[in-house]
Write a protein that holds these residues in place. Structure first.
Motif, short mmCIF file in Angstrom:
data_model
loop_
_atom_site.label_atom_id
_atom_site.label_comp_id
_atom_site.label_asym_id
_atom_site.label_seq_id
_atom_site.Cartn_x
_atom_site.Cartn_y
_atom_site.Cartn_z
N THR A 31 -2.96 -1.44 4.43
CA THR A 31 -3.95 -1.52 3.35
C THR A 31 -4.34 -2.97 3.14
O THR A 31 -3.46 -3.87 3.12
CB THR A 31 -3.43 -0.90 2.03
N THR A 32 -5.62 -3.20 2.94
CA THR A 32 -6.10 -4.58 2.71
C THR A 32 -5.54 -5.12 1.39
O THR A 32 -5.45 -6.33 1.21
CB THR A 32 -7.64 -4.62 2.65
N GLN A 55 -7.63 1.65 8.03
CA GLN A 55 -6.38 1.50 7.27
C GLN A 55 -5.53 2.75 7.49
O GLN A 55 -6.06 3.87 7.51
CB GLN A 55 -6.66 1.38 5.78
N LYS A 59 -5.17 2.72 -0.21
CA LYS A 59 -4.78 3.10 -1.57
C LYS A 59 -6.01 3.42 -2.41
O LYS A 59 -6.98 2.66 -2.42
CB LYS A 59 -4.11 1.91 -2.27
N ARG A 61 -7.35 4.96 -6.47
CA ARG A 61 -6.94 4.86 -7.88
C ARG A 61 -5.94 5.96 -8.19
O ARG A 61 -5.90 6.99 -7.52
CB ARG A 61 -8.17 5.01 -8.80
N LYS A 123 -19.31 11.13 -3.63
CA LYS A 123 -18.77 9.76 -3.63
C LYS A 123 -18.93 9.10 -2.26
O LYS A 123 -18.55 9.67 -1.24
CB LYS A 123 -17.30 9.85 -4.02
C1 BTN Z 1 -10.63 5.10 -5.42
O1 BTN Z 1 -11.77 5.53 -5.58
O2 BTN Z 1 -9.65 5.82 -5.61
C2 BTN Z 1 -10.44 3.68 -4.98
C3 BTN Z 1 -10.48 3.52 -3.49
C4 BTN Z 1 -10.35 2.08 -3.03
C5 BTN Z 1 -10.32 1.96 -1.54
C6 BTN Z 1 -10.33 0.54 -1.07
S1 BTN Z 1 -10.52 0.40 0.67
C7 BTN Z 1 -10.18 -1.29 0.60
C8 BTN Z 1 -9.04 -1.44 -0.37
N1 BTN Z 1 -7.78 -1.19 0.34
C9 BTN Z 1 -7.18 -0.10 -0.11
O3 BTN Z 1 -6.09 0.34 0.32
N2 BTN Z 1 -7.87 0.46 -1.10
C10 BTN Z 1 -9.10 -0.28 -1.37
#
Ligand code: BTN
Length: 259
Positions: A31-32, A55, A59, A61, A123
């Motif tokens: 994950t970034t 990835q 991750k 929310r 989305k």
């Molecule tokens: C959501 O809508 O639940 C939030 C999603 C966020 C995704 C981005 S991708 C780049 C960054 N790295 C991750 O692991 N998550 C965020």
């Protein structure tokens, strides 16, 4: 293509002073967000960006997973804002995504509170912000942005009902490099404007599709039903319940009820 070539292609398109000037591209990451946090610990400067081609443990929310297969944009941007601007990052990030999508693909996107970016009710982008505040100072805020660019979420049964992608909606392949660069331009423009006291809130509100709709909100503690009535300047959602009372929601997951 080599990581260094992708980094130079993005940098050549940038019009920013600091966002993306330190840029780390990796073909694959877990994950970034974690990579960005490690860079912060090593003293990364404000505006440092991490991008991953894919990835393996993206991750979302509220502890969810975020799918980032080939054809997605997965990016984390390290900012160090004054504390007063911290609540605006949600607004800045979602508005920057709407602007970049419009510029690069011509598509009209809108915001589902607090910061999902939607096209035709589905989305296309999720935003996750992680921060650390100590003694009244923001040590860092990592803005994680995931956009479905050239992969089609219809191919993933887990998300096919509620997600869409830019190439699917526009009928053409979209350059992830151009989109990433434009997104950094927009982020910096809005971030500097907010720090100078601009009313980002109005623009965010105008781009929000949630207002006026009947919604269900899962706050993690309660489920609220009502009409999304307003958003406050700090980004909270005001919901009018069926009995006429108002509730202010700080964080939660909104579902729009279709008539
Ligand atoms: C959501 O809508 O639940 C939030 C999603 C966020 C995704 C981005 S991708 C780049 C960054 N790295 C991750 O692991 N998550 C965020």
């Amino acid at each position: 293509m080599k990581s260094q070539d992708i980094e130079s292609q993005i940098k050549n398109l940038l019009n920013t002073r600091f966002i993306g000037r330190q840029l780390h591209y990796y073909p694959h990451l877990s994950t970034t967000m974690d990579t960005a946090r490690e860079l912060v610990k090593k003293g990364a400067s404000e505006g440092t960006v991490v991008i991953a081609g894919t990835q393996t443990a993206g991750k979302g929310r509220i502890g969810r997973t975020w799918f980032s297969p080939e054809g997605s944009l997965a990016m984390s941007v390290i900012l160090k804002p004054p504390l007063k601007n911290l609540p605006q990052l949600v607004m800045i990030a979602s508005l920057a995504v709407v602007g970049a999508i419009k510029h690069i693909s011509g598509l009209d996107a809108s915001i589902k509170w607090p910061n999902d970016v939607m096209i035709k009710g589905k989305k296309v982008c999720g935003i996750l912000i992680e921060n650390e505040v100590a003694e009244g100072k923001v040590n860092y805020a990592d803005i994680g942005i995931g956009i479905n660019v050239n992969f089609n979420p219809m191919d993933l049964p887990e998300i096919s009902d509620m997600a869409t992608g830019l190439s699917h909606e526009s009928g053409k392949e979209i350059s992830v490099v151009q989109l990433a660069a434009k997104l950094m331009d927009e982020l910096e423009r809005l971030y500097l404007a907010a720090r100078d006291g601009a009313a980002i809130h109005n623009e965010w509100r105008q781009n929000m599709e949630t207002l006026g709709k009947r919604i269900k909100v899962d706050t993690g503690k309660t489920i609220e039903h009502g009409t999304a009535e307003e958003v406050t300047e700090t980004g909270n959602l005001i919901v009018r319940r069926g009995d006429g009372t108002l509730i202010e929601i700080v964080a939660g997951d909104v579902t729009v009820i279709k008539d």
